[in-house]
Scaffold this active site. Sequence first.
Site, mmCIF file in Angstrom:
data_model
loop_
_atom_site.group_PDB
_atom_site.id
_atom_site.type_symbol
_atom_site.label_atom_id
_atom_site.label_comp_id
_atom_site.label_asym_id
_atom_site.label_seq_id
_atom_site.Cartn_x
_atom_site.Cartn_y
_atom_site.Cartn_z
ATOM 1 N N ASP A 165 -1.795 10.764 -1.955
ATOM 2 C CA ASP A 165 -2.086 9.739 -2.804
ATOM 3 C C ASP A 165 -2.624 10.306 -4.388
ATOM 4 O O ASP A 165 -2.540 9.658 -5.524
ATOM 5 C CB ASP A 165 -3.417 9.065 -2.329
ATOM 6 C CG ASP A 165 -2.787 8.125 -1.241
ATOM 7 O OD1 ASP A 165 -3.043 8.576 -0.006
ATOM 8 O OD2 ASP A 165 -2.730 6.915 -1.526
ATOM 9 N N ASN A 205 -5.321 12.730 0.379
ATOM 10 C CA ASN A 205 -4.538 11.869 1.309
ATOM 11 C C ASN A 205 -5.566 11.003 2.336
ATOM 12 O O ASN A 205 -6.535 11.076 2.517
ATOM 13 C CB ASN A 205 -3.371 12.436 1.985
ATOM 14 C CG ASN A 205 -2.391 11.752 2.724
ATOM 15 O OD1 ASN A 205 -1.747 10.752 2.241
ATOM 16 N ND2 ASN A 205 -1.995 11.784 3.991
ATOM 17 N N LYS A 206 -5.024 10.072 3.142
ATOM 18 C CA LYS A 206 -5.535 9.266 3.928
ATOM 19 C C LYS A 206 -6.590 10.108 5.056
ATOM 20 O O LYS A 206 -6.247 11.001 5.343
ATOM 21 C CB LYS A 206 -4.495 8.602 5.024
ATOM 22 C CG LYS A 206 -5.084 7.714 6.060
ATOM 23 C CD LYS A 206 -5.812 6.623 5.656
ATOM 24 C CE LYS A 206 -4.966 5.761 4.393
ATOM 25 N NZ LYS A 206 -6.088 4.789 3.813
ATOM 26 N N GLN A 263 -2.230 2.486 9.870
ATOM 27 C CA GLN A 263 -0.736 2.535 9.118
ATOM 28 C C GLN A 263 0.048 3.302 10.034
ATOM 29 O O GLN A 263 1.471 3.001 9.800
ATOM 30 C CB GLN A 263 -0.926 3.063 8.023
ATOM 31 C CG GLN A 263 -1.808 2.264 6.728
ATOM 32 C CD GLN A 263 -3.288 2.777 6.696
ATOM 33 O OE1 GLN A 263 -3.972 2.828 7.980
ATOM 34 N NE2 GLN A 263 -3.903 2.719 5.492
ATOM 35 N N ARG A 311 0.829 -1.089 0.139
ATOM 36 C CA ARG A 311 -0.154 -0.286 0.010
ATOM 37 C C ARG A 311 0.951 1.135 -0.029
ATOM 38 O O ARG A 311 2.079 0.995 -0.034
ATOM 39 C CB ARG A 311 -0.903 0.082 1.054
ATOM 40 C CG ARG A 311 -0.850 -0.977 2.411
ATOM 41 C CD ARG A 311 0.358 0.012 3.100
ATOM 42 N NE ARG A 311 -0.048 1.341 3.450
ATOM 43 C CZ ARG A 311 1.201 2.084 3.476
ATOM 44 N NH1 ARG A 311 2.464 1.772 3.720
ATOM 45 N NH2 ARG A 311 0.829 3.579 3.873
HETATM 46 O O1 MRU Z 1 -4.427 3.182 2.387
HETATM 47 P P1 MRU Z 1 -3.119 3.401 2.074
HETATM 48 O O2 MRU Z 1 -2.263 2.797 3.316
HETATM 49 O O3 MRU Z 1 -2.492 3.146 0.859
HETATM 50 O O4 MRU Z 1 -2.744 5.075 2.202
HETATM 51 C C1 MRU Z 1 -1.548 5.503 1.997
HETATM 52 C C2 MRU Z 1 -1.568 7.021 2.230
HETATM 53 O O5 MRU Z 1 -2.478 7.757 2.351
HETATM 54 C C3 MRU Z 1 -0.033 7.866 2.207
HETATM 55 O O6 MRU Z 1 0.118 8.963 3.102
HETATM 56 C C4 MRU Z 1 0.126 8.189 0.840
HETATM 57 O O7 MRU Z 1 0.098 7.176 -0.026
HETATM 58 C C5 MRU Z 1 1.253 8.778 0.476
HETATM 59 S S1 MRU Z 1 2.535 7.299 0.506
HETATM 60 C C6 MRU Z 1 4.037 7.971 0.270
#
Ligand code: MRU
Length: 358
Positions: free
Chosen positions: A242, A252-253, A201, A53
């Site tokens: 993302d 982002n998350k 995470q 991920r």
């Molecule tokens: O759902 P995930 O764990 O893939 O989400 C990841 C994130 O939101 C990160 O902050 C983003 O991908 C940046 S990674 C360098």
Amino acid sequence: MRIEGKNYKTIWFDQNSKNVKIIDQTKLPHEFIIKDLETVDDAINAIKVMEVRGAPLIGATAAFGIVLAIKENNDLNFIKKSAEDLVKARPTAINLQWAIHRMNNKISMIKSENLFDVALNEAGLICNEDETFCEEIGKNGLKLIEEIYKEKKSTINILTHCNAGWLATINWGTATSPIYHAHNKGIPIHIWVDETRPRNQGANLTSYELNEEEIPNTIIADNTGGILMQRGQVDMCIVGTDRTLSNGDVCNKIGTYLKALAANDNNVPFYVALPSSTIDWNLKNSKDIPIEERDPKELSHVDGIIGDKIIDGIQIYPKKSKALNLAFDVTPAKYVTALITERGICEASEDGLKRLFK
Ligand code: MRU
């Protein structure tokens, strides 16, 4: 970066087995397991269930997914269908589409007998490039930490959300790269790690990787950042993304937006670190970003460990309750102090991004 003192990257191709190797992130932090991806379906599943991920790593896995598809069957229709299925595996991180587009461009003119080698080489280039870009992000972000340290002359407290660490990329990470560079330079730092519900995470991956690099860090509940900022206990925030639009809006998350609002209210600088593969130059309106909605079970059930025994899927919500699990949100550009990219630092705006990426 290091796990138990040994250097790893998050994904690599094994010439002996002709499989792709990944660190299974669903098992961290309690188990460290290297897993083989043998087929394109394995790659699709790894992205879907989040064995891999983080936007850059999702892109790299998709690129290797094309390599695995060609290994299985180098018929162009099969490769095309595999590419479509890979793109659908997760909708929000633009790096997935970006990597598939790049792989498709590369292999479209190639004779079938050379397809495998050309695809493998391109997937390797995507990984090498991401590693270099993340290292450059680190060098650029380091300057911001150094500026604050020059004034403060004591430990710099940095808040981060989710895992934009090396586990989300190939190496270094995006948000964590300036942190690793500052640590390597001897600047005292301490990281506030947002737990990042529902999949944790922050707690499971960011705190874990910081521990392995011996960087002081404290996990906080997602709602704690606000009071820490009010108390002057956060010097800066650095998060990943993302998908960042050309107008500087940052997806982002889930929960990033609320942190940006709190940072704005408390004059805490809020930085977003990203490689150029995460910029979406096409979408103009952040309302059009597809926001992934995941299984509500990720909220209502938790995993853990008792002694040495790993326990999966303990229900913590009332059985009759509904839950909504939106995985990402959008922070408007006006709340972003600056973007940290491989080419330098810029304002979160069309002008800022175009100045760096003509
Ligand atoms: O759902 P995930 O764990 O893939 O989400 C990841 C994130 O939101 C990160 O902050 C983003 O991908 C940046 S990674 C360098």
